[in-house]
Design a protein around this motif. Structure first.
Motif, PDB file in Angstrom:
ATOM      1  N   ASN A  37      25.829  69.136  57.836  1.00 57.71           N
ATOM      2  CA  ASN A  37      27.253  69.056  57.489  1.00 57.71           C
ATOM      3  C   ASN A  37      27.952  67.896  58.186  1.00 57.71           C
ATOM      4  O   ASN A  37      28.864  67.280  57.622  1.00 57.71           O
ATOM      5  CB  ASN A  37      27.960  70.367  57.843  1.00 57.71           C
ATOM      6  N   ILE A  38      27.534  67.591  59.415  1.00 60.80           N
ATOM      7  CA  ILE A  38      28.148  66.480  60.150  1.00 60.80           C
ATOM      8  C   ILE A  38      27.944  65.164  59.408  1.00 60.80           C
ATOM      9  O   ILE A  38      28.857  64.329  59.329  1.00 60.80           O
ATOM     10  CB  ILE A  38      27.582  66.401  61.580  1.00 60.80           C
ATOM     11  N   PHE A  39      26.744  64.968  58.852  1.00 56.97           N
ATOM     12  CA  PHE A  39      26.397  63.673  58.255  1.00 56.97           C
ATOM     13  C   PHE A  39      26.644  63.581  56.751  1.00 56.97           C
ATOM     14  O   PHE A  39      26.309  62.575  56.136  1.00 56.97           O
ATOM     15  CB  PHE A  39      24.944  63.324  58.569  1.00 56.97           C
ATOM     16  N   ILE A  40      27.210  64.628  56.147  1.00 55.13           N
ATOM     17  CA  ILE A  40      27.580  64.532  54.734  1.00 55.13           C
ATOM     18  C   ILE A  40      28.573  63.385  54.563  1.00 55.13           C
ATOM     19  O   ILE A  40      29.560  63.301  55.294  1.00 55.13           O
ATOM     20  CB  ILE A  40      28.204  65.853  54.238  1.00 55.13           C
ATOM     21  N   PRO A  41      28.332  62.467  53.629  1.00 58.45           N
ATOM     22  CA  PRO A  41      29.214  61.304  53.473  1.00 58.45           C
ATOM     23  C   PRO A  41      30.670  61.684  53.242  1.00 58.45           C
ATOM     24  O   PRO A  41      30.979  62.728  52.660  1.00 58.45           O
ATOM     25  CB  PRO A  41      28.632  60.586  52.238  1.00 58.45           C
ATOM     26  N   ASN A  42      31.553  60.800  53.740  1.00 61.47           N
ATOM     27  CA  ASN A  42      33.001  60.918  53.554  1.00 61.47           C
ATOM     28  C   ASN A  42      33.617  62.116  54.272  1.00 61.47           C
ATOM     29  O   ASN A  42      34.684  62.595  53.894  1.00 61.47           O
ATOM     30  CB  ASN A  42      33.363  60.977  52.064  1.00 61.47           C
ATOM     31  N   THR A  43      32.934  62.605  55.304  1.00 65.25           N
ATOM     32  CA  THR A  43      33.517  63.636  56.160  1.00 65.25           C
ATOM     33  C   THR A  43      33.946  62.976  57.471  1.00 65.25           C
ATOM     34  O   THR A  43      33.447  61.904  57.828  1.00 65.25           O
ATOM     35  CB  THR A  43      32.512  64.763  56.439  1.00 65.25           C
ATOM     36  N   PRO A  44      34.870  63.586  58.223  1.00 68.76           N
ATOM     37  CA  PRO A  44      35.426  62.929  59.415  1.00 68.76           C
ATOM     38  C   PRO A  44      34.406  62.553  60.486  1.00 68.76           C
ATOM     39  O   PRO A  44      34.622  61.595  61.223  1.00 68.76           O
ATOM     40  CB  PRO A  44      36.419  63.979  59.954  1.00 68.76           C
ATOM     41  N   LEU A  45      33.291  63.278  60.598  1.00 68.32           N
ATOM     42  CA  LEU A  45      32.353  63.054  61.695  1.00 68.32           C
ATOM     43  C   LEU A  45      31.089  62.294  61.293  1.00 68.32           C
ATOM     44  O   LEU A  45      30.245  62.020  62.147  1.00 68.32           O
ATOM     45  CB  LEU A  45      31.942  64.400  62.309  1.00 68.32           C
ATOM     46  N   HIS A  46      30.934  61.944  60.022  1.00 69.44           N
ATOM     47  CA  HIS A  46      29.644  61.423  59.571  1.00 69.44           C
ATOM     48  C   HIS A  46      29.372  60.010  60.082  1.00 69.44           C
ATOM     49  O   HIS A  46      28.214  59.588  60.198  1.00 69.44           O
ATOM     50  CB  HIS A  46      29.567  61.447  58.040  1.00 69.44           C
ATOM     51  N   ASP A  47      30.420  59.247  60.401  1.00 68.57           N
ATOM     52  CA  ASP A  47      30.243  57.852  60.798  1.00 68.57           C
ATOM     53  C   ASP A  47      30.074  57.769  62.310  1.00 68.57           C
ATOM     54  O   ASP A  47      31.015  57.968  63.063  1.00 68.57           O
ATOM     55  CB  ASP A  47      31.458  57.032  60.361  1.00 68.57           C
ATOM     56  N   GLY A  48      28.872  57.480  62.763  1.00 68.67           N
ATOM     57  CA  GLY A  48      28.584  57.419  64.190  1.00 68.67           C
ATOM     58  C   GLY A  48      27.383  58.278  64.522  1.00 68.67           C
ATOM     59  O   GLY A  48      26.681  58.767  63.634  1.00 68.67           O
ATOM     60  N   ALA A  49      27.158  58.469  65.807  1.00 70.01           N
ATOM     61  CA  ALA A  49      25.970  59.196  66.262  1.00 70.01           C
ATOM     62  C   ALA A  49      26.330  60.577  66.786  1.00 70.01           C
ATOM     63  O   ALA A  49      27.401  60.790  67.350  1.00 70.01           O
ATOM     64  CB  ALA A  49      25.261  58.404  67.358  1.00 70.01           C
TER      65      ALA A  49
END
Length: 278
Positions: A165-177
Motif C-alpha cells: 500500500n505504501i508504494f502504490i503509485p500516486n499515494t502520499p508515501l510512495h515517493d521515497g524509501a
C-alpha cells in the motif's frame, strides 16, 4: 561473614560452584531481561534505575528530606510493581511451569526472521509482477536515523499488505524509501543519498542510485523493485545484485539481513539494462 568465608576457603570444588552460582545468576537476569524486552516493563525498569541512582545521590550530597522521600518511593514501589504487572508475572510463571521461559530466544528469533522474510518476499513478488516501483532499506549495525528524519515516521509492524500500500503509485508515501529498523517500519517517503560512483552504469535509475548510495555509507541492505521492468535487486556494501528471481531474492535477503557477512564472496553486478526511471 559468609561471603568472606567463601573467598577464604577457595578449594577447587568451591571455586567451581561459586563460578556456576554467578553464571546462573547472570543467565537468569539475562533471560528475565529478554522476557520483558519490548514491553512496558522496560520503561518502568529504566525509571526505577533513575530513582535508585537519585537515592544514592541524596546520600552523597546530604539531601535528607529528598532521600527520605525517595526511600519511601522505593519501599512502596516494589509492591506497586507487583500490582501493576500482575498479568505479566502470571504469564511468566505459566511459561516457567511449561518449561518455556528459558527456551524462547532461539526458536522465537528464527520464527520472527522467517515471518519478516516472508512478508518482504510476498510484497516484492506482488510489486514486481505489477511493476510497482519500490525502495526498502533494512537497518543493520549502522543507524539510519538521519535518513528517517527526512521521511514520515510510521513505527508500524512489518506486513506485506502495508508495504504494498505504501508504494502504490500516486499515494502520499510512495515517493521515497521505506526504512526498516529491526521488526518495525520506522518511516516512509525517506530521502537516501545518491551514489556518485563513476563505475555505475548511467542507465541506472534514481532508485538504484539511492540504494547503492546508502550501501556505500552504511551497512544497510536495500531492496529495489524497478518501476520500468519489475526487476528485483539488492544492494549491500556498495554492491548491486540485480535481476534476481524471487527464490534468489529470498535466499540473498536472508543471507544479507540475518546471516554472517558474506558479501565479499558475491561478485557485484553493475550492468543494468533498464530505463533511467528504474
Amino acid at each position: 561473614m559468609q561471603i568472606i568465608e567463601q573467598f577464604t576457603d577457595l578449594t577447587p570444588v568451591n571455586v567451581v560452584f561459586s563460578f556456576l552460582d554467578v553464571l546462573l545468576v547472570w543467565y537468569v537476569i539475562y533471560k528475565l531481561l529478554t522476557l520483558i524486552k519490548g514491553t512496558k516493563a522496560v520503561q518502568l525498569l529504566k525509571g526505577l534505575f533513575v530513582i535508585i541512582f537519585a537515592r544514592f545521590a541524596t546520600v552523597i550530597f546530604g539531601l535528607d528530606t529528598l532521600g527520605w522521600l525517595l526511600q519511601e518511593v522505593i519501599d512502596w514501589g516494589f509492591l506497586a510493581i507487583i500490582i501493576i504487572f500482575t498479568p505479566e508475572i502470571r504469564r511468566a510463571l505459566e511459561q516457567l511451569g511449561r518449561g518455556k521461559i528459558f527456551q524462547r530466544s532461539t526458536g522465537q528469533l528464527e520464527d520472527e526472521q522467517t515471518r519478516l522474510i516472508e512478508a518482504m518476499k510476498k510484497a516484492v513478488s506482488y510489486m514486481a509482477k505489477r511493476r510497482i516501483g519500490a525502495l526498502i532499506s533494512l537497518e543493520k549495525e549502522t543507524g539510519l536515523n538521519e535518513y528517517i528524519e527526512t521521511g514520515i515516521k510510521l513505527n508500524a509492524e512489518i506486513t506485506s499488505e502495508l508495504l504494498i500500500n505504501i508504494f502504490i503509485p500516486n499515494t502520499p508515501l510512495h515517493d521515497g524509501a521505506v526504512i526498516v529498523q529491526k521488526d518495525k517500519i520506522s518511516a516512509a517517503a525517506c530521502y537516501l543519498p545518491l551514489s556518485e560512483s563513476t563505475f555505475i552504469s548511467k542507465e541506472l535509475g534514481t532508485r538504484h542510485r539511492a540504494a547503492v548510495g546508502l550501501s556505500e555509507v552504511t551497512d544497510a541492505v536495500t531492496i529495489v523493485v524497478s518501476e520500468e521492468t519489475g526487476a528485483v535487486s539488492l544492494t549491500k556494501n556498495g554492491n548491486l545484485h540485480r535481476n534476481l528471481t524471487i527464490d534468489e531474492f529470498e535466499a540473498q535477503l536472508r543471507k544479507m539481513w540475518f546471516g554472517p557477512e558474506q558479501d565479499s564472496e558475491i561478485a557485484p553486478k553493475w550492468n543494468w539494462r533498464g530505463k533511467k526511471n528504474g
